[in-house]
Motif scaffolding. Structure first.
Motif, PDB file in Angstrom:
ATOM      1  N   ALA A 108     -20.554  39.711   9.165  1.00 37.01           N
ATOM      2  CA  ALA A 108     -20.085  39.579   7.778  1.00 37.01           C
ATOM      3  C   ALA A 108     -18.572  39.662   7.751  1.00 37.01           C
ATOM      4  N   GLY A 109     -18.028  39.563   6.537  1.00 37.00           N
ATOM      5  CA  GLY A 109     -16.576  39.614   6.356  1.00 37.00           C
ATOM      6  C   GLY A 109     -16.048  38.213   6.084  1.00 37.00           C
ATOM      7  N   GLY A 110     -14.933  38.144   5.358  1.00 38.11           N
ATOM      8  CA  GLY A 110     -14.383  36.854   4.945  1.00 38.11           C
ATOM      9  C   GLY A 110     -14.100  35.931   6.113  1.00 38.11           C
ATOM     10  N   VAL A 144      -5.801  35.051 -10.415  1.00 42.83           N
ATOM     11  CA  VAL A 144      -4.959  34.637  -9.287  1.00 42.83           C
ATOM     12  C   VAL A 144      -5.675  34.960  -7.971  1.00 42.83           C
ATOM     13  N   ARG A 145      -5.667  33.991  -7.051  1.00 43.34           N
ATOM     14  CA  ARG A 145      -6.326  34.204  -5.751  1.00 43.34           C
ATOM     15  C   ARG A 145      -5.308  33.871  -4.660  1.00 43.34           C
ATOM     16  N   ALA A 146      -4.947  34.909  -3.883  1.00 43.19           N
ATOM     17  CA  ALA A 146      -3.868  34.764  -2.889  1.00 43.19           C
ATOM     18  C   ALA A 146      -4.113  33.586  -1.962  1.00 43.19           C
ATOM     19  N   GLY A 180     -17.251  28.623  -5.499  1.00 42.33           N
ATOM     20  CA  GLY A 180     -17.021  30.033  -5.214  1.00 42.33           C
ATOM     21  C   GLY A 180     -15.713  30.244  -4.483  1.00 42.33           C
ATOM     22  N   CYS A 181     -14.968  31.271  -4.939  1.00 43.67           N
ATOM     23  CA  CYS A 181     -13.681  31.589  -4.292  1.00 43.67           C
ATOM     24  C   CYS A 181     -13.546  33.113  -4.202  1.00 43.67           C
ATOM     25  N   GLY A 182     -14.597  33.728  -3.645  1.00 45.69           N
ATOM     26  CA  GLY A 182     -14.584  35.178  -3.486  1.00 45.69           C
ATOM     27  C   GLY A 182     -14.191  35.530  -2.057  1.00 45.69           C
ATOM     28  N   ARG A 198     -15.928  31.545 -11.770  1.00 47.65           N
ATOM     29  CA  ARG A 198     -16.243  31.982 -13.136  1.00 47.65           C
ATOM     30  C   ARG A 198     -14.962  32.055 -13.951  1.00 47.65           C
ATOM     31  N   ASP A 199     -13.953  32.698 -13.339  1.00 45.88           N
ATOM     32  CA  ASP A 199     -12.703  32.962 -14.063  1.00 45.88           C
ATOM     33  C   ASP A 199     -11.571  32.151 -13.419  1.00 45.88           C
ATOM     34  N   SER A 200     -11.256  30.998 -14.028  1.00 45.61           N
ATOM     35  CA  SER A 200     -10.266  30.114 -13.397  1.00 45.61           C
ATOM     36  C   SER A 200      -8.833  30.596 -13.622  1.00 45.61           C
TER      37      SER A 200
HETATM   38  P1  NAP Z   1     -18.147  36.948  -3.846  1.00 44.19           P
HETATM   39  O1  NAP Z   1     -16.969  37.593  -3.225  1.00 44.19           O
HETATM   40  O2  NAP Z   1     -18.901  37.688  -4.911  1.00 44.19           O
HETATM   41  O3  NAP Z   1     -17.664  35.541  -4.450  1.00 44.19           O
HETATM   42  C1  NAP Z   1     -18.488  34.726  -5.247  1.00 44.19           C
HETATM   43  C2  NAP Z   1     -17.612  33.625  -5.845  1.00 44.19           C
HETATM   44  O4  NAP Z   1     -18.451  32.714  -6.550  1.00 44.19           O
HETATM   45  C3  NAP Z   1     -16.568  34.128  -6.837  1.00 44.19           C
HETATM   46  O5  NAP Z   1     -15.367  33.400  -6.690  1.00 44.19           O
HETATM   47  C4  NAP Z   1     -17.204  33.839  -8.211  1.00 44.19           C
HETATM   48  O6  NAP Z   1     -16.245  33.515  -9.203  1.00 44.19           O
HETATM   49  C5  NAP Z   1     -18.028  32.613  -7.905  1.00 44.19           C
HETATM   50  N1  NAP Z   1     -19.250  32.563  -8.735  1.00 44.19           N
HETATM   51  C6  NAP Z   1     -20.375  33.312  -8.592  1.00 44.19           C
HETATM   52  N2  NAP Z   1     -21.275  32.981  -9.545  1.00 44.19           N
HETATM   53  C7  NAP Z   1     -20.699  32.023 -10.285  1.00 44.19           C
HETATM   54  C8  NAP Z   1     -21.134  31.272 -11.421  1.00 44.19           C
HETATM   55  N3  NAP Z   1     -22.334  31.470 -11.970  1.00 44.19           N
HETATM   56  N4  NAP Z   1     -20.285  30.351 -11.926  1.00 44.19           N
HETATM   57  C9  NAP Z   1     -19.069  30.145 -11.383  1.00 44.19           C
HETATM   58  N5  NAP Z   1     -18.599  30.812 -10.309  1.00 44.19           N
HETATM   59  C10 NAP Z   1     -19.421  31.734  -9.779  1.00 44.19           C
HETATM   60  O7  NAP Z   1     -19.220  36.527  -2.749  1.00 44.19           O
HETATM   61  P2  NAP Z   1     -19.003  36.372  -1.170  1.00 44.19           P
HETATM   62  O8  NAP Z   1     -19.073  37.714  -0.532  1.00 44.19           O
HETATM   63  O9  NAP Z   1     -17.843  35.511  -0.908  1.00 44.19           O
HETATM   64  O10 NAP Z   1     -20.373  35.628  -0.763  1.00 44.19           O
HETATM   65  C11 NAP Z   1     -20.573  34.267  -1.035  1.00 44.19           C
HETATM   66  C12 NAP Z   1     -21.832  33.785  -0.312  1.00 44.19           C
HETATM   67  O11 NAP Z   1     -21.665  33.955   1.078  1.00 44.19           O
HETATM   68  C13 NAP Z   1     -23.114  34.529  -0.683  1.00 44.19           C
HETATM   69  O12 NAP Z   1     -24.196  33.645  -0.663  1.00 44.19           O
HETATM   70  C14 NAP Z   1     -23.260  35.537   0.442  1.00 44.19           C
HETATM   71  O13 NAP Z   1     -24.596  35.925   0.661  1.00 44.19           O
HETATM   72  C15 NAP Z   1     -22.740  34.726   1.596  1.00 44.19           C
HETATM   73  N6  NAP Z   1     -22.233  35.541   2.711  1.00 44.19           N
HETATM   74  C16 NAP Z   1     -21.282  36.465   2.489  1.00 44.19           C
HETATM   75  C17 NAP Z   1     -20.813  37.228   3.541  1.00 44.19           C
HETATM   76  C18 NAP Z   1     -19.718  38.251   3.352  1.00 44.19           C
HETATM   77  O14 NAP Z   1     -19.357  38.920   4.327  1.00 44.19           O
HETATM   78  N7  NAP Z   1     -19.179  38.416   2.172  1.00 44.19           N
HETATM   79  C19 NAP Z   1     -21.358  37.045   4.838  1.00 44.19           C
HETATM   80  C20 NAP Z   1     -22.335  36.056   5.038  1.00 44.19           C
HETATM   81  C21 NAP Z   1     -22.770  35.310   3.958  1.00 44.19           C
HETATM   82  P3  NAP Z   1     -15.187  34.640  -9.753  1.00 44.19           P
HETATM   83  O15 NAP Z   1     -14.299  34.944  -8.570  1.00 44.19           O
HETATM   84  O16 NAP Z   1     -14.443  33.970 -10.858  1.00 44.19           O
HETATM   85  O17 NAP Z   1     -16.038  35.801 -10.174  1.00 44.19           O
END
Ligand code: NAP
Length: 434
Positions: free
Chosen positions: A303-305, A52-54, A12-14, A47-49
């Motif tokens: 929460a937050g990155g 571009v991810r800064a 994951g790289c979100g 999912r999408d390699s």
């Molecule tokens: P996000 O922004 O949606 O990122 C998810 C990443 O995982 C994306 O890079 C996505 O790829 C990749 N991904 C998801 N399903 C996939 C699959 N089936 N195959 C390949 N790649 C897949 O999520 P996030 O907010 O970073 O959250 C990630 C985790 O941290 C979650 O479990 C969430 O509950 C937890 N969390 C988040 C926060 C927060 O503030 N965001 C806080 C605490 C915990 P693509 O980029 O190519 O779509």
């Protein structure tokens, strides 16, 4: 002496994953000094390699996530992709390949925690998940390690920033739920589909994880009684304010007098003097009551990155230290195996708001109905006259089942036009309630 290099794979790289990858690169020398090893990210699954991810090298990206969890040189896998499948299978595969795992995935742990914890144990590797509950706030490690010699009686928290932001705005600005939700979505505090937050499921997953740790009992999200904030009205908030309370979405885990574990998430009135009442906007806090330690409170960004990445990196350094110097982190235990309490056997207090016709005898018939079900009334306030009167009743502690039966009977009384709301009340019973 040359430090060893520990290879790391990220799933994951979100929002969280990209921040984790950037920080491992930018803080390399500090992380190395603290962990005793050079940490090197060798692959990031997405999912999408091609996207571009800064700040993240495109060479690291792959859509073949299996190749990360089976990579012969990767020793630590960080799962920040979210969701149940394929995250569950990938983590199980990584653990089976003797890789330690860091995950931020509350939904997965709240459903399949027992299976994943057992796999980490049987493979002799670490499984860390500080980021899964309340983002940056250290609460998993304190429960798993710091208070493990004490007896925790209660864990009560504000563990969802979206709902806390909405409730804070409703309280401070007097705005309606719908208006504040729209504003929260515009500002990025609420997702386009806010169901998991406002319906309480996100908080339920987190309290399942915390209760499992606190009470040494396996608790899943299915054990949690869950009620969200969607039916709260501005009038509920106004009444709470009038009696010096505030409404928060609380996640509560406690050991009952019968020695059962009660786990619940619901909107709750707490006195404005309670420490959790001061937790505003998107902040989170967890209040822990333990036999010897007394009251402890943990507060911060939920929460937050960057805040979430902080927790992930703390876990990463802890595991890297074990790989460098030996040892393993503390493990979860479920030896106590306490039964889960049914909601109707839980004791709490209530605030009930009724729309009634102001006729002689109404109050008496309402009071008789409470008495019939052994629910004792603490205060009654009446406002309005004629056909448009309102009764607000605060009870003493009562069984949830008795209260539900009381409310069902009251709803059928002739003079009661509607039961407008039933809200639970926590915190010390005091004269300020009346
Ligand atoms: P996000 O922004 O949606 O990122 C998810 C990443 O995982 C994306 O890079 C996505 O790829 C990749 N991904 C998801 N399903 C996939 C699959 N089936 N195959 C390949 N790649 C897949 O999520 P996030 O907010 O970073 O959250 C990630 C985790 O941290 C979650 O479990 C969430 O509950 C937890 N969390 C988040 C926060 C927060 O503030 N965001 C806080 C605490 C915990 P693509 O980029 O190519 O779509």
């Amino acid at each position: 002496m040359n430090k060893r290099t520990i290879k790391v794979g990220i799933l994951g790289c979100g929002i969280v994953g990209s921040e984790v990858a950037r920080l491992i690169e930018s803080d390399k020398s500090d992380l190395s000094a603290r962990s005793g090893a050079t940490l090197e990210v060798v692959a990031i699954g997405v999912r999408d390699s091609a996207k571009v991810r800064a700040g993240v090298s495109p060479k690291l990206l792959t859509d073949d996530l299996d190749s990360i969890v089976t990579h012969p040189e990767i020793e630590i896998v960080i799962e920040v992709m979210g969701g149940i499948d394929p995250a569950r299978a990938l983590i199980m595969k990584a653990l089976a390949a003797k890789k330690s795992v860091v995950t931020a995935n509350k939904a997965l742990l709240a459903l399949h925690g027992a299976e994943i914890f057992a796999a980490a144990k049987s493979n002799g590797v670490d499984l860390y998940y500080e980021a899964a509950v309340a983002g940056a706030i250290p609460i998993v490690r304190p429960l798993r390690e710091s208070v493990v010699g004490d007896s925790v009686q209660r864990v009560m928290g504000i563990v969802n920033g979206t709902t806390n932001y909405i409730l804070t705005k409703m309280d401070e600005d007097g705005a309606s739920y719908e208006a504040v939700l729209k504003e929260a979505q515009r500002l990025g505090y609420a997702e386009a589909d806010p169901t998991a937050d406002v319906g309480g499921a996100d908080a339920a997953a987190k309290i399942a994880i915390l209760a499992s740790l606190a009470f040494h009992t396996s608790v899943t999200i299915d054990d949690v009684f869950t009620e969200g904030i969607t039916s709260l009205s501005s009038r509920d908030i106004e009444i709470a304010r009038a009696i010096n309370h505030v409404i928060k979405l609380l996640a509560i885990g406690e050991v009952t007098e019968k020695g059962e574990v009660s786990v619940r998430v619901h909107p709750t009135l707490i006195p404005r003097s309670h420490p959790l009442a001061a937790v505003r906007n998107a902040f989170n806090a967890v209040f822990v009551e333990a036999k010897s330690a007394g009251e402890l409170m943990f507060y911060g960004r939920g929460a937050g990155g960057a805040p979430t990445a902080s927790a992930v990196l703390g876990d990463l350094v802890a595991i890297a230290r074990h790989l460098s110097f030996g040892g393993l982190g503390g493990r979860e235990s479920d030896y106590a195996d306490l039964p889960i309490a049914k909601m109707d056997s839980v004791m709490t207090r209530y605030l009930i708001r009724l729309d009634v016709a102001d006729r002689p005898g109404v109050l008496a018939s309402v009071a008789q109905t409470f008495a019939k079900h052994a629910v004792s009334i603490q205060t009654v306030r009446q406002s309005g006259r004629g056909e448009d009167a309102e009764l607000v009743i605060m009870t003493h502690s009562a069984l949830d089942g008795h209260l539900a039966a009381t409310v069902a009977d009251i709803a059928s009384l002739d003079a009661v036009k509607s039961v407008e709301s039933v809200l639970r009340v926590e915190g010390v019973e005091s004269s300020s309630d009346s």
